[in-house]
Every structure is written in C-alpha cells, then in structure tokens.
Design an enzyme around this catalytic site. Sequence first.
Site, PDB file in Angstrom:
ATOM      1  N   GLY A   1       0.592   1.644  11.149  1.00  0.00           N
ATOM      2  CA  GLY A   1      -0.745   1.453  11.885  1.00  0.00           C
ATOM      3  C   GLY A   1      -0.887   0.386  12.350  1.00  0.00           C
ATOM      4  O   GLY A   1       0.161   0.622  13.848  1.00  0.00           O
TER       5      GLY A   1
ATOM      6  N   ILE B   1      -3.488   3.735   4.272  1.00  0.00           N
ATOM      7  CA  ILE B   1      -5.003   4.210   3.666  1.00  0.00           C
ATOM      8  C   ILE B   1      -6.044   3.322   3.230  1.00  0.00           C
ATOM      9  O   ILE B   1      -7.220   4.160   3.205  1.00  0.00           O
ATOM     10  CB  ILE B   1      -4.776   4.521   1.737  1.00  0.00           C
ATOM     11  CG1 ILE B   1      -4.201   2.622   1.716  1.00  0.00           C
ATOM     12  CG2 ILE B   1      -3.632   5.598   1.353  1.00  0.00           C
ATOM     13  CD1 ILE B   1      -4.060   2.672   0.200  1.00  0.00           C
ATOM     14  N   ASP B   2      -5.912   2.455   4.230  1.00  0.00           N
ATOM     15  CA  ASP B   2      -6.812   1.838   4.648  1.00  0.00           C
ATOM     16  C   ASP B   2      -8.625   2.183   5.248  1.00  0.00           C
ATOM     17  O   ASP B   2      -8.783   1.224   5.664  1.00  0.00           O
ATOM     18  CB  ASP B   2      -6.606   0.429   5.275  1.00  0.00           C
ATOM     19  CG  ASP B   2      -4.805  -0.257   3.751  1.00  0.00           C
ATOM     20  OD1 ASP B   2      -5.355  -0.463   2.862  1.00  0.00           O
ATOM     21  OD2 ASP B   2      -4.145  -1.361   4.487  1.00  0.00           O
TER      22      ASP B   2
ATOM     23  N   ARG C   1     -19.305   0.584 -21.871  1.00  0.00           N
ATOM     24  CA  ARG C   1     -18.497  -0.183 -21.277  1.00  0.00           C
ATOM     25  C   ARG C   1     -19.048  -0.428 -19.868  1.00  0.00           C
ATOM     26  O   ARG C   1     -19.920   0.800 -19.182  1.00  0.00           O
ATOM     27  CB  ARG C   1     -17.272   0.118 -21.417  1.00  0.00           C
ATOM     28  CG  ARG C   1     -16.521  -0.293 -22.459  1.00  0.00           C
ATOM     29  CD  ARG C   1     -15.635  -0.485 -22.690  1.00  0.00           C
ATOM     30  NE  ARG C   1     -14.682  -0.486 -23.904  1.00  0.00           N
ATOM     31  CZ  ARG C   1     -13.622  -0.455 -24.460  1.00  0.00           C
ATOM     32  NH1 ARG C   1     -12.680   0.261 -23.864  1.00  0.00           N
ATOM     33  NH2 ARG C   1     -12.953  -1.008 -25.757  1.00  0.00           N
TER      34      ARG C   1
ATOM     35  N   MET D   1      -7.306  -0.546  -2.937  1.00  0.00           N
ATOM     36  CA  MET D   1      -6.802  -1.290  -2.366  1.00  0.00           C
ATOM     37  C   MET D   1      -7.713  -0.801  -1.405  1.00  0.00           C
ATOM     38  O   MET D   1      -8.647  -0.536  -0.949  1.00  0.00           O
ATOM     39  CB  MET D   1      -5.331  -0.500  -2.044  1.00  0.00           C
ATOM     40  CG  MET D   1      -4.225  -0.881  -2.836  1.00  0.00           C
ATOM     41  SD  MET D   1      -2.914  -0.066  -2.512  1.00  0.00           S
ATOM     42  CE  MET D   1      -1.343  -0.424  -3.709  1.00  0.00           C
ATOM     43  N   GLY D   2      -7.533  -1.121  -0.254  1.00  0.00           N
ATOM     44  CA  GLY D   2      -7.897  -1.325   1.109  1.00  0.00           C
ATOM     45  C   GLY D   2      -7.560  -2.580   2.213  1.00  0.00           C
ATOM     46  O   GLY D   2      -7.995  -2.534   3.283  1.00  0.00           O
TER      47      GLY D   2
ATOM     48  N   GLU E   1     -10.143  -4.186  -3.115  1.00  0.00           N
ATOM     49  CA  GLU E   1      -8.220  -5.662  -3.599  1.00  0.00           C
ATOM     50  C   GLU E   1      -8.808  -6.923  -2.720  1.00  0.00           C
ATOM     51  O   GLU E   1      -8.430  -7.830  -3.272  1.00  0.00           O
ATOM     52  CB  GLU E   1      -7.289  -5.237  -3.136  1.00  0.00           C
ATOM     53  CG  GLU E   1      -6.349  -4.749  -2.124  1.00  0.00           C
ATOM     54  CD  GLU E   1      -5.237  -4.173  -1.624  1.00  0.00           C
ATOM     55  OE1 GLU E   1      -4.715  -4.825  -2.914  1.00  0.00           O
ATOM     56  OE2 GLU E   1      -6.020  -4.148  -0.840  1.00  0.00           O
TER      57      GLU E   1
HETATM   58  O1  F6P Z   1      -1.518  -0.949   3.784  1.00  0.00           O
HETATM   59  C1  F6P Z   1      -1.896  -0.333   2.682  1.00  0.00           C
HETATM   60  C2  F6P Z   1      -1.777  -0.441   1.774  1.00  0.00           C
HETATM   61  O2  F6P Z   1      -1.509   0.074   0.181  1.00  0.00           O
HETATM   62  C3  F6P Z   1      -2.511  -1.602   0.971  1.00  0.00           C
HETATM   63  O3  F6P Z   1      -3.924  -1.646   0.784  1.00  0.00           O
HETATM   64  C4  F6P Z   1      -2.210  -2.470   0.241  1.00  0.00           C
HETATM   65  O4  F6P Z   1      -2.729  -4.127   0.274  1.00  0.00           O
HETATM   66  C5  F6P Z   1      -0.500  -2.755   0.584  1.00  0.00           C
HETATM   67  O5  F6P Z   1      -0.637  -1.662   0.863  1.00  0.00           O
HETATM   68  C6  F6P Z   1       0.035  -2.966  -0.349  1.00  0.00           C
HETATM   69  O6  F6P Z   1       1.420  -3.054  -0.220  1.00  0.00           O
HETATM   70  P1  F6P Z   1       2.918  -3.039  -0.674  1.00  0.00           P
HETATM   71  O7  F6P Z   1       2.997  -1.805  -0.219  1.00  0.00           O
HETATM   72  O8  F6P Z   1       3.383  -4.332  -0.627  1.00  0.00           O
HETATM   73  O9  F6P Z   1       2.187  -2.643  -2.615  1.00  0.00           O
END
Ligand code: F6P
Length: 359
Positions: A111, A136-137, A172, A179-180, A232
């Site tokens: 990144g 993935i972000d 429900r 994530m992101g 998140e």
């Molecule tokens: O930057 C990619 C990512 O998957 C984010 O979406 C997420 O917040 C973070 O990495 C999680 O990081 P770790 O590998 O420390 O759990």
Amino acid sequence: MTQKKRIGILTSGGDCAGLNAVISAVVEAASKKGWEIYGIHNGTDGITETPHSYEVLTVHNFSDSPWPRLSGSYLGSLNKGVKMESLEEMSKKFAQGVQDLELDAVVVVGGDGSMNIVSNYCKGTKVQVVGIPKTIDNDTPITEFSVGFQTAVQACTKAVDDLELTARSHNRALILEVMGRDAGHLAMHSALAGAADVCLVPEIPYTIDGIINKLKEIKASGRNHAVIVVSEGIKTESGEHLSNKKNMVGEAVYGGIGEYLNNEISKRYKEFQVRTNTLGHVQRSGVPVAFDRLLAYVYGAKAVELLDKGINNHMVIWKCGHVESVSIDDVVKEGTTKLNVHSDYVKAARNLGIYIGEC
Ligand code: F6P
C-alpha cells in the site's frame, strides 16, 4: 536493448488475494528479459536483517507451481508488525542489503505506506524502485484498483448473502463488521452488491436513531429481518474509535464497533433480535477472483516494462481501463483515498434506500 538485471521482489503490509499472481507475473516478464529474480522474505526484513533472507525465483520453480493461483504471500509479509528503528538506520541497513545482494531494482507490492518506506530507503542508492498497489482497503492513492480488493468484496458479499438467509429464518437484524480501516470502500461495495439494508462507513456520519428508523421502516413493510454492514473504522455516536489493541507501530487495531451498535440498537428497539458477526481475516484470503489476477498480471508486466525503461520511483496504477504509472512521491503526497461521498456507489446506495447515514 535490455540490460541484464537482478531484481528483488517483496510483499509488504497486510496480505490479500492475488499477491502470488503478482509475483508470478514479475517472474514471468523479467525472466523473458533474461533477468534474475530474488524473492525477498518477510517484507523489507529479508533485506535489512542479516543473514538476508531470500530465494531465487524462476518460471520453473514458482510461476509453473500452484502458488500463483493461491492466496497469502509465498514470500511472507509484515503488516506494521515491526517497531521501526530510525529511517536513517533502516535506510543504511537496506542500502547495505541491496549492495550485498547486488540488486539493481526492487519491486515492492504494498500500500502507500510500504511504497513510502521502500522509496525512502532507496533514495541515495542506485537501486530502482517500482511499486505495485495491493490492499483489501482499496485506499491506495491515485489508482482506481489495488490487487486484493475485489476478492475481499466477494468474501464480504458472500457473508451478506449468507447472513440474509439466516436473518430471514430468525426474524433478526444481523450486523456484519468488515475491515477497511479508515476507508469505506469495502463496506460500501459489498453492501451494495449484497443489497444490505444499512451500510455505515467512516466517511459518513450516522445516528443510532437513523438505523432504528430504517429497521422500523423494514418492519412496517412486512419484512422481519435486516442486514447491517458496518466498516470497522466508523466511530461511536460520541465520536470514538473502538479498539482494544495497538499494532507494533502504535496504531489502533480497530474492532468492536459491530457489538457497540448491537448494544445501542437493542437498548432502544426491541422488534428485532440483533446479533453481530465480525468477518475478520477471511476477507484477506480465499481464491483470488479473476479481476484481481488480471490486475496482478497487467501490473506485474507493466512494472517490468518500467524497470526496463529505466523509470524509477514509480507505482503502476489502473485508470479508466488503462495501466499507467505515477511517481511514488505523488502517491505519498496524496494520502490514502477515502470513499468519495459523491460517487455513484454512494448515490446508488442512497437511491436504493440503503441507510448510509446522515448526508
Ligand atoms: O490494511 C489491511 C487490513 O486488513 C485492514 O483492513 C485491517 O484494519 C488491518 O489490515 C488488520 O491488520 P492486522 O493484520 O494487524 O490484523
């Protein structure tokens, strides 16, 4: 005429689907030019630490293996897992490492943070650096797509689909925390693709009442279930990030906002049972979808083309269906790309009646 080179390739930051296809593409394209490829282990550690950790990659031992079709990183990666020494110290170690390994160039698959680090390490050396964006972000600046994003969208969309079916059976409202980090691309794309009812992203403020009004509207329409996608990185109503951990560079590791929303909604509205699901690291894995592999191959081939032309300190990008490159300095200046709140994705979500917050 192509000059013979020895290039290093490394993956850096959180892994994602498609990294091995990127490595394979670089191996294939560089081998065609008669270059040698060193696969560097564990991000920059393989260069900065001694003994250096790497292996020679060839079409025969890597590209012709099953690895290019698989997730994870064959070379290993570091996601802010190492407490950095000073930039000066690390740059010295990196310069020594590339000299020991006699590398002419480094391809960094990462990144914007990783691009910045490696580009800084290479300044003042003769080593060429070319970046390939992955995350993935999907928040790497300037490029429209980073490798790994589409596979993550697929994983999140599948989760929305699966949750919709079980929510339906039990009347429900099911929350899916994805994530992101501070960008809402993953949440918005998967909420739209999965036709979720609510999508909360860090870029758009929301209220618990807004969510509850949407649930009431669903109930009034005769439907007894709902799916809520939440990034998140959104804050609580009072403006705090939820996190119970820090990574090695001191950044908060996000997590827990889904459960917070569950509690707040459940306190104020009793018509649906609410449950939380945190998708976690499966979003970073799974069989890479075709578009991620296609990106991997065109990016890998382009990176080798740039190296061959002597272009330095550039990152390949996808722009309106074309592969181009931009200076890594410009990438770093731009900062991470947030979800554009005026984009067609956001407009569509609003027009389809998804509650996306107050904007
Ligand atoms: O930057 C990619 C990512 O998957 C984010 O979406 C997420 O917040 C973070 O990495 C999680 O990081 P770790 O590998 O420390 O759990």
